[in-house]
Scaffold this active site. Structure first.
Site, PDB file in Angstrom:
ATOM      1  CE1 TYR A 104       7.429   7.852  10.974  1.00 59.39           C
ATOM      2  CE2 TYR A 104       7.263  10.243  10.876  1.00 59.39           C
ATOM      3  CZ  TYR A 104       7.365   9.014  10.240  1.00 59.39           C
ATOM      4  OH  TYR A 104       7.422   8.961   8.865  1.00 59.39           O
ATOM      5  CB  SER A 163      -0.913   0.017   1.239  1.00 56.01           C
ATOM      6  OG  SER A 163      -0.145   0.075   2.429  1.00 56.01           O
ATOM      7  CB  SER A 208       9.439  11.207   7.657  1.00 59.53           C
ATOM      8  OG  SER A 208       8.472  12.208   7.899  1.00 59.53           O
TER       9      SER A 208
END
Length: 339
Positions: free
Chosen positions: A207, A62, A194
């Site tokens: 995170y 995904s 990220s």
């Protein structure tokens, strides 16, 4: 005393620097990546240069992993698709075969149901791909999860679980690949980091910590092995339309954020993100930032003008950065429910 020529030279240099900065600033308003990736997307190598090569992708069922696979398949790149859900991997494989328009056949896409947390099986998974194709050219570590939580309310068990998934499993599989590439004489490892791995965004403490750690590992690897035909790439997306937000960790063990994206959110499509990831891989870019305006200019300010960034954050507050990231205010942090 400076001569007339010296004064003119400094004026030309000053004007050039000013013009460069002006063009740079204007471009950042219109583009959805950093300047380097934008340049390569227009003037660099197309992913077609990877045709016939084998790319091993984790988290391919995904989101960014899926759409990077699709973007590569369009150019005839052979794929190893891995994730836990075989049904979803088979679905992605069918799409990849369809969009390849005959460039790929059934044997050119290998599906391997794989749990990244099972690090003792990483060697077997990788060898399975090598045995199937005869070689692997690129490892793209994409599997991982995000997080939304107040910093002081994060249970240490969450920190440990996130680092196991986002850092230790990635590093272990990367080491398997690097040893293989050492013997082969060349190779390319990449990982999805990220924007939160470049600047510490509020309300995602664990995170951000995991992505900063990933940068430490990968930057060290690049500096240590980059001269030995090993390419190392970090891909740093910002907000993207995937199920990533819904599946995020919170501050409590076993809990999911459970709040998804909305059509009105200002986010990049997963398709566009996958295309840019494919370009970054094709051009072997060391690090790429991928996001819609105004996040990329914000990252530039945070990295190159930290004092300005800190002053701005004091004025606007961390809630403004959270809203810019998730297109909503921090009240949603109180709406998290246990699954």
């Amino acid at each position: 005393m400076l001569s007339k020529f010296d004064k003119m030279l400094f004026q030309v240099i000053g004007a050039g620097v000013f013009l460069y900065g002006l063009i740079h600033s204007i471009l950042l308003y219109f583009i959805d990546s950093d300047i380097e990736l934008w340049f390569y997307n227009i003037f660099g190598k197309s992913p077609s240069c990877l045709k016939g090569q084998v790319v091993f992708i984790t988290g391919a069922s995904s989101g960014i992993g899926e759409h990077t696979a699709i973007a590569l398949a369009k150019h005839g790149v052979k794929l190893v698709l891995t994730a836990r859900r075989k049904i979803e991997l088979d679905r992605v494989k069918r799409i990849c075969l369809e969009v390849s328009k005959g460039k790929l056949h059934d044997r050119d896409i290998l599906v391997i149901p794989m749990d990244m947390m099972d690090i003792n099986s990483h060697q077997d998974y990788f060898e399975q791909a090598v045995q199937h194709f005869g070689h692997v050219n690129i490892l793209f570590n994409n599997a991982g999860r995000s997080q939304r939580a107040m910093w002081e309310e994060i249970d240490m068990a969450v920190d440990k679980e996130m680092f196991e998934l986002n850092v230790f499993s990635v590093i272990n599989l990367t080491r398997v690949a690097v040893k293989y590439f050492n013997d082969r004489g060349k190779g390319h490892v990449a990982a999805t980091s990220s924007i939160a791995g470049v600047l510490g965004v509020p309300f995602s403490g664990t995170y951000c910590g995991s992505k900063f750690a990933l940068h430490g590992y990968y930057n060290t690897l690049r500096n240590e092995k980059g001269h030995k035909n090993l390419c190392v790439t970090l891909l740093c997306p910002g907000p993207t339309f995937t199920n990533f937000l819904t599946e995020s960790f919170t501050g409590k063990p076993g809990e999911k954020y459970g709040i998804g994206t909305r059509p009105t959110d200002k986010r990049m499509t997963a398709e566009r993100c996958g295309e840019l990831c494919a370009v970054a891989l094709a051009n072997k870019i060391p690090e790429s930032w991928i996001a819609l305006f105004p996040l990329i200019p914000l990252v530039y300010i945070a990295v190159y003008f930290p004092f300005v960034f800190r002053c701005g954050l004091k004025i606007l507050g961390p809630e403004a950065l959270f809203k810019l990231r998730d297109s909503r205010d921090t009240s949603v942090l109180n709406e998290v429910h246990t699954v």
